[in-house]
Write an enzyme that holds these catalytic residues in place. Sequence first.
Site, PDB file in Angstrom:
ATOM      1  N   GLU A  54       0.825  -1.209   0.000  1.00 20.26           N
ATOM      2  CA  GLU A  54       0.000   0.000   0.000  1.00 20.26           C
ATOM      3  C   GLU A  54       0.861   1.261   0.000  1.00 20.26           C
ATOM      4  O   GLU A  54       0.535   2.250  -0.666  1.00 20.26           O
ATOM      5  CB  GLU A  54      -0.928  -0.006   1.227  1.00 20.26           C
ATOM      6  N   ALA A  96       5.577 -38.789 -10.133  1.00 21.71           N
ATOM      7  CA  ALA A  96       5.338 -39.237 -11.506  1.00 21.71           C
ATOM      8  C   ALA A  96       5.229 -40.763 -11.489  1.00 21.71           C
ATOM      9  O   ALA A  96       5.978 -41.438 -10.784  1.00 21.71           O
ATOM     10  CB  ALA A  96       6.481 -38.798 -12.414  1.00 21.71           C
ATOM     11  N   THR A 108      16.358 -40.303  -2.370  1.00 21.66           N
ATOM     12  CA  THR A 108      16.598 -39.075  -3.135  1.00 21.66           C
ATOM     13  C   THR A 108      17.800 -38.341  -2.559  1.00 21.66           C
ATOM     14  O   THR A 108      18.646 -37.819  -3.299  1.00 21.66           O
ATOM     15  CB  THR A 108      15.355 -38.161  -3.106  1.00 21.66           C
ATOM     16  N   ASP A 162      20.327 -39.032  -5.352  1.00 17.73           N
ATOM     17  CA  ASP A 162      19.972 -38.008  -6.338  1.00 17.73           C
ATOM     18  C   ASP A 162      20.775 -36.738  -6.087  1.00 17.73           C
ATOM     19  O   ASP A 162      21.627 -36.662  -5.217  1.00 17.73           O
ATOM     20  CB  ASP A 162      18.464 -37.724  -6.261  1.00 17.73           C
ATOM     21  N   LEU A 218      18.413 -31.021  -5.683  1.00 19.92           N
ATOM     22  CA  LEU A 218      17.178 -31.322  -6.416  1.00 19.92           C
ATOM     23  C   LEU A 218      17.114 -30.496  -7.697  1.00 19.92           C
ATOM     24  O   LEU A 218      16.053 -30.042  -8.116  1.00 19.92           O
ATOM     25  CB  LEU A 218      15.943 -31.044  -5.554  1.00 19.92           C
TER      26      LEU A 218
END
Length: 229
Positions: free
Chosen positions: A63, A174, A216, A220, A224
């Site tokens: 604002e 997935a 992961t 992995d 990420l």
Amino acid sequence: MMQGCDPRSHSHAVDASFIKSAAELADKSAGFISPHPNFGCVIAAGKVVGEGYLYAQGTTPAEVQAVEAAGVCCQDATAYLNMEPGDCHGEHTAVSALVKSGIKRVVIGIRHPLNHLRGSAIQALRSEGVQVDVLGEDLQSDIVEEARKSCLLVNGPLIIRAASKVPYSVLKYAMTLDGKIATTSGHASWISSKLSRCRVFELRGRSDAVIVGGNTVRKDSMGLSCLFH
């Protein structure tokens, strides 16, 4: 005999359009200002004369940004806010800026979802003689309701947390046609498309935390970030 257009319909259409613009501005805050809500403000006097959104923690309220951008054009103008102003520390900077600027009317998409802040800014503005219209309360029509939905969506996670007392969570995975998410050998191969992986990164960027499985972390990319291998 043809009936003339209802002037309220035109007025509601204008208000709805500017509120949607405020919600779109507020959405730019997503992922950058947690735990604060996503705030956007548009000041209009026939056309947009000032706008702002909260773009990082500790920055100038939306604002105040809009008022500073509009300058003298604030006099007798209308401010459109996707959500009622509210600061957990009890600061009234946003309300004060709107009152001192000469804004004559404030249109608010939704009330603040947190009970201890809900209605406080609206009451403060009205006590200073500013006309305040809240979508779904003071303004009601189909087109207004559509604009109100955009305001609900832009702060959906906060609204859900306020109502349910649990964090808003998104589950992403997935899966192949036969119901698998990985090979038994551990061999990695993309199941989803590049487009869907881009969408995943967008969701991560709007989230406060990402929870992954142990493998992961062990096997992995720790960041990420292996998006297009």
